[in-house]
Design an enzyme around this catalytic site. Structure first.
Site, PDB file in Angstrom:
ATOM      1  CE  LYS A   1      -1.561  -4.845   3.397  1.00 34.12           C
ATOM      2  NZ  LYS A   1      -1.806  -6.119   2.716  1.00 34.12           N
ATOM      3  CB  SER A  28      -0.853  -0.042   1.273  1.00 35.86           C
ATOM      4  OG  SER A  28      -1.327   1.231   1.582  1.00 35.86           O
ATOM      5  CE1 TYR A  55      -3.685  -2.202   5.167  1.00 34.69           C
ATOM      6  CE2 TYR A  55      -3.212   0.100   4.670  1.00 34.69           C
ATOM      7  CZ  TYR A  55      -3.464  -1.188   4.250  1.00 34.69           C
ATOM      8  OH  TYR A  55      -3.474  -1.474   2.906  1.00 34.69           O
TER       9      TYR A  55
END
Ligand code: UDP
Length: 343
Positions: free
Chosen positions: A157, A129, A153
């Site tokens: 990643k 991302s 989050y």
């Protein structure tokens, strides 16, 4: 890769996963789906089968952390390559539930790597991302720009990327492509497949806009108009989900005969502010979208735009769908499926 290659798609019932399944089936790949339906539904896979006129060869409802069940999937099918979408993806939720995010996203990835390793599967496309760039000091962003994740989050990643890079250094047969998506939006042009966020109120701006346009939510809150951008609202690089899906199919072709890990941005290179997005959606839908400017959303950054030139050079491939197509396809899906997929 020649036809009749079998691809395991984790999170295959989700937004990007389901569109990628269509793209793979349309191009002659066989698809095995793993999904726990924690943020998706079997209805999406019924639509995949309808659009592609053939279903995935198998769908396994399992959690990736259930290592025995995952191992059985690899025992049962001859898997040639894996596309790993299954993960939690809401920034705000990740701040509340960091342990769940690290467990599912990092733990799920290592469980998958373990199963691949045990079964001699060496090709992986990994969903990363643009959020890993964090508070970017410049746009557009190249893959060499420093990471600085600002929430669990994004950190999850970034950690997965580190695990994959290091594993590739030690296991030379492994071939990994990491794709850092910018803001995937849009829907399949048939109107059968789209984004169906769980919960009454979507987090992301596009599904929210679609519901306001349909009269299901009263107005859009625009989170801040005092950013250092053209009109003060947040700028993002929206990319059509069909371009993201196509990018994965092209990625698979580039996993063959390669080893090690490569990282690419998946974006259009085009920045769009929230107010520009509202205007584009109004034009595409023929509706009027009420909005009000509210305070900034915690954790938001002013602008994230991809420099997509590395992928263009490496694969001779670029995105082809513009903002109008993104908005028209979202609106078609919204009108045809006001309540998402049937239960
Ligand atoms: N945004 C907004 N109102 C909303 C949701 C989002 O103004 O209801 C803005 C948000 O501040 C950001 C952009 O829209 O500038 C894209 O946000 P989204 O949540 O869709 O994606 P993100 O870039 O955060 O992953």
């Amino acid at each position: 890769m020649p036809g009749r290659t079998t691809v395991l798609v984790t999170g295959g019932a989700g937004f990007i996963g389901s569109h990628t399944c269509v793209e793979l089936l349309d191009h002659g790949y066989d698809v095995v789906v793993v999904d726990d339906y924690s943020n998706s539904s079997p209805g999406a896979l019924e639509r995949v089968a309808k659009i592609a006129a053939r279903p995935p060869v198998a769908v396994h409802e399992i959690d990736l952390l259930d290592r025995r069940a995952l191992s059985r999937v690899f025992d049962e099918h001859h898997i040639d390559a894996v596309i790993h979408f299954a993960a939690k993806k809401a920034v705000g939720e990740s701040v509340e539930l960091p342990v769940e995010y690290y467990d599912t996203n990092v733990g799920g990835t290592t469980a998958l790597l373990r199963a691949m390793h045990d079964h001699g599967v060496h090709r992986l496309v990994f969903s990363s991302s643009c959020s890993i760039y964090g508070n970017a000091t410049k746009v557009p962003l190249t893959e060499e720009d420093p990471a600085g994740p600002t929430n669990p989050y994004a950190t999850s990643k970034w950690l997965c990327e580190q695990v994959l890079a290091d594993t590739c250094r030690h296991l030379p047969r492994l071939s990994v492509l990491v794709l850092r998506y910018f803001n995937p939006v849009g829907a399949h042009p048939s109107g059968l497949l789209g984004e169906v966020p769980r919960g009454a109120v979507p987090n992301n701006v596009m599904p929210y806009l679609a519901r306001v346009a349909a009269g299901r939510l009263p107005k859009l809150s625009v989170f801040g108009d005092d950013y250092p951008t053209t009109d003060g609202t947040g700028v993002r690089d929206y990319i059509h989900v069909m371009d993201v899906a196509e990018g994965h199919r092209v990625a698979l072709e580039h996993l063959v005969g390669e080893n090690g890990m490569r990282v690419f941005n998946l974006g259009t290179g085009q920045g769009t502010s929230v107010l520009e997005l509202v205007a584009a959606f109004q034009r595409a839908s023929g509706t009027s979208i009420p909005y009000e400017i509210t305070g900034r959303r915690p954790g938001d950054v002013p602008a994230l735009v991809a420099d997509p030139s590395a992928v263009a050079r490496a694969w001779n491939w670029t995105t082809t769908r513009d903002l109008t197509a993104m908005c028209e396809d979202v609106w078609r899906f919204q009108e045809l499926n006001p309540s998402g997929y049937p239960n």
